[in-house]
Design a protein around this motif. Structure first.
Motif, short mmCIF file in Angstrom:
data_model
loop_
_atom_site.label_atom_id
_atom_site.label_comp_id
_atom_site.label_asym_id
_atom_site.label_seq_id
_atom_site.Cartn_x
_atom_site.Cartn_y
_atom_site.Cartn_z
N SER A 144 0.80 -1.23 0.00
CA SER A 144 0.00 0.00 0.00
C SER A 144 0.84 1.29 0.00
O SER A 144 0.31 2.36 -0.28
CB SER A 144 -0.90 0.01 1.24
N GLY A 145 2.11 1.17 0.34
CA GLY A 145 2.93 2.39 0.46
C GLY A 145 2.67 3.15 1.75
O GLY A 145 3.23 4.24 1.95
N ALA A 146 1.82 2.60 2.64
CA ALA A 146 1.52 3.29 3.91
C ALA A 146 2.69 3.17 4.89
O ALA A 146 3.35 2.13 4.96
CB ALA A 146 0.25 2.70 4.52
N ALA A 147 2.94 4.25 5.64
CA ALA A 147 4.09 4.27 6.56
C ALA A 147 3.89 3.31 7.73
O ALA A 147 2.81 3.25 8.31
CB ALA A 147 4.30 5.69 7.08
N GLU A 332 14.94 2.57 -5.07
CA GLU A 332 14.96 3.90 -5.68
C GLU A 332 13.98 4.06 -6.83
O GLU A 332 13.66 5.18 -7.21
CB GLU A 332 16.39 4.22 -6.17
N THR A 333 13.55 2.96 -7.44
CA THR A 333 12.68 3.08 -8.62
C THR A 333 11.38 2.32 -8.42
O THR A 333 11.31 1.35 -7.67
CB THR A 333 13.38 2.54 -9.89
N ALA A 338 7.93 -2.60 -7.73
CA ALA A 338 6.94 -3.51 -8.31
C ALA A 338 7.47 -4.95 -8.25
O ALA A 338 6.77 -5.89 -7.87
CB ALA A 338 6.65 -3.10 -9.75
N PHE A 339 8.73 -5.09 -8.59
CA PHE A 339 9.39 -6.40 -8.56
C PHE A 339 9.35 -6.99 -7.15
O PHE A 339 9.04 -8.16 -6.94
CB PHE A 339 10.84 -6.18 -8.98
N GLY A 350 13.43 3.29 1.12
CA GLY A 350 14.29 3.78 0.05
C GLY A 350 13.89 5.16 -0.42
O GLY A 350 12.82 5.66 -0.08
N TYR A 351 14.78 5.76 -1.23
CA TYR A 351 14.56 7.12 -1.71
C TYR A 351 13.26 7.23 -2.51
O TYR A 351 12.70 8.31 -2.63
CB TYR A 351 15.73 7.58 -2.58
N LEU A 352 12.79 6.10 -3.11
CA LEU A 352 11.54 6.15 -3.86
C LEU A 352 10.42 6.72 -2.99
O LEU A 352 9.60 7.50 -3.48
CB LEU A 352 11.16 4.73 -4.33
#
Ligand code: C2E
Ligand code: MG
Ligand code: MG
Length: 376
Positions: A144-147, A332-333, A338-339, A350-352
């Motif tokens: 989800s990208g949630a912290a 970073e990407t 996704a991978f 990461g920086y992403l």
């Protein structure tokens, strides 16, 4: 290993400190602390009495220590006699200050240091002088990208050089033993900061702090961790401790005992830079760990090298079958992320998502970002 210089000559010790920075010194055998440290005997030429006898005395008192003898000119002894008496290595003690530094750096096996000499010179007492800072890098849910939490990363605000990165000073701090005081500071500061964010009503995320192998020496990390949690009033389950596989190169039984005590306190434990260090996996069965952190090197190669993706897959399977979380760092990407999601990694750092942030930028970050349901 953190070295100690042993010499009865206070002027010589002072001169060495001036060129070497924060190396521990002792004037007499009784001042040596632990049994397996590296002891460097300096100035065996000028000492009255038999230098070989001094080496023998130290060897008797410290059978496990690594002994390096620095033999001054005009000594009544010889390298062969000193080795016979128990010195592991014998080097000549030069009189010229620059050569002295090179020789002792080599004797102490200090890392060769290409950076600004002020970093080495000013390292001693850096925690006490209030020059250390922590930056906080978010760790997010891979799906989800949630912290979910932060890793606390040390920075040194040097009065002349500005912000110095840990890659430059941590290896030196480990070589000189200074890391123990610095690591205790990081624990106190991270716990204090997270408790302060709680008091402001921010989401209750966890914080991860890095532990150096040197913090597992002697009484181990438990007292410093307990003190940090108690003084901040922070519950132990909000603190995660990261350590590397290199820890196993030391006394594995003692390390496992310390880890079990940390676990009993209620902290989470994770293995940092997993896959880059000690190669035996058997220790994993004895480690009471919660998570594996995959090193940036594997993440970097993920999308162009099938070996790297095979390794990440293997770590994920290993983690899942041992019921451990798997965290990927240095992402970073979007392609890498996704991978990693497809491979089944749980958390991404990461920086992403974010660079490490100074504490004052964290409330703003949290207001802009979704928060994982695992936080309260
Ligand atoms: P680490 O614990 O493996 O921390 C991750 C490092 O990767 C951090 O570097 C972080 O800034 C960097 N990083 C994270 N995401 C990215 C990315 O996407 N791209 C790139 N290029 N880099 C990324 P940092 O802050 O320079 O710290 C380096 C190392 O210094 C740490 O590696 C850790 O081993 C050590 N360190 C930092 N703080 C402490 C501390 O308080 N105590 C101890 N003992 N070691 C520390
Ligand atoms: Mg780390
Ligand atoms: Mg790491």
């Amino acid at each position: 290993m953190s070295p100690v210089l042993l010499s009865a000559d206070p002027d010589l010790l002072e001169a060495l400190r001036a060129v070497l920075g924060p190396v521990r010194c002792a004037a007499a055998l009784g001042q040596l602390a632990c049994a397996d440290e590296q002891v460097v005997l300096v100035d065996l030429g000028l000492r009255t009495g038999d230098p070989a006898e001094l080496v023998r005395e130290v060897r008797r008192a410290r059978p496990g220590a690594s002994l390096v003898a620095l033999l001054g000119e005009g000594s009544s002894s010889t390298p062969a006699a000193l080795r016979e008496a128990g010195a592991d290595r014998v080097l000549g003690l030069p009189l010229h200050a620059a050569l002295l530094r090179d020789t002792v750096t080599e004797a102490l096996e200090l890392p060769t240091f290409e950076g600004d000499p002020r970093i080495l010179r000013d390292l001693a007492g850096v925690a006490e002088r209030g020059e250390l800072r922590l930056h906080y890098q978010p760790r997010v849910d891979a799906e989800s990208g949630a912290a979910r939490g932060f890793e606390a990363l040390m920075r040194w605000e040097h009065p002349e050089l500005g912000l110095v990165s840990p890659g430059l000073f941590i290896p030196l701090a480990e070589a000189t033993g200074e890391i123990v005081a610095m690591g205790a500071w990081a624990l106190r500061e991270a716990c204090r900061q997270v408790a302060a964010w709680d008091a402001l009503g921010l989401p209750r995320l966890h914080v991860a702090v890095n532990l150096s192998p040197l913090q597992f020496r002697g009484e181990g990390p438990v007292p410093a961790v307990e003190a940090a949690l108690a003084s901040a009033g922070l519950p132990a389950d909000r603190l995660e401790l990261e350590f590397t596989e290199s820890l196993m190169a030391h006394d594995a039984n003692a390390v496992i005992r310390h880890l079990q005590s940390l676990k009993a306190l209620g902290t989470r434990l994770s293995i940092d830079d997993f896959g880059t260090g000690y190669s035996s996996l058997s220790y994993l069965r004895h480690f009471p760990v919660d998570a594996l952190k995959i090193d940036k090197a594997f993440v970097d190669d993920l999308t162009r090298d099938t070996h790297a993706s095979a390794i990440v897959t293997a770590v994920v399977v290993l983690g899942q079958s041992l019921s451990l979380g798997v965290v990927a760092e240095g992402v970073e990407t979007e392609r890498q992320a996704a991978f990693l999601r497809v491979l089944g990694v749980d958390e991404i750092q990461g920086y992403l998502y974010s660079r490490p942030l100074p504490a004052e930028e964290v409330p703003g970050y949290l207001s802009r970002t979704p928060i994982s349901a695992s936080a309260s």
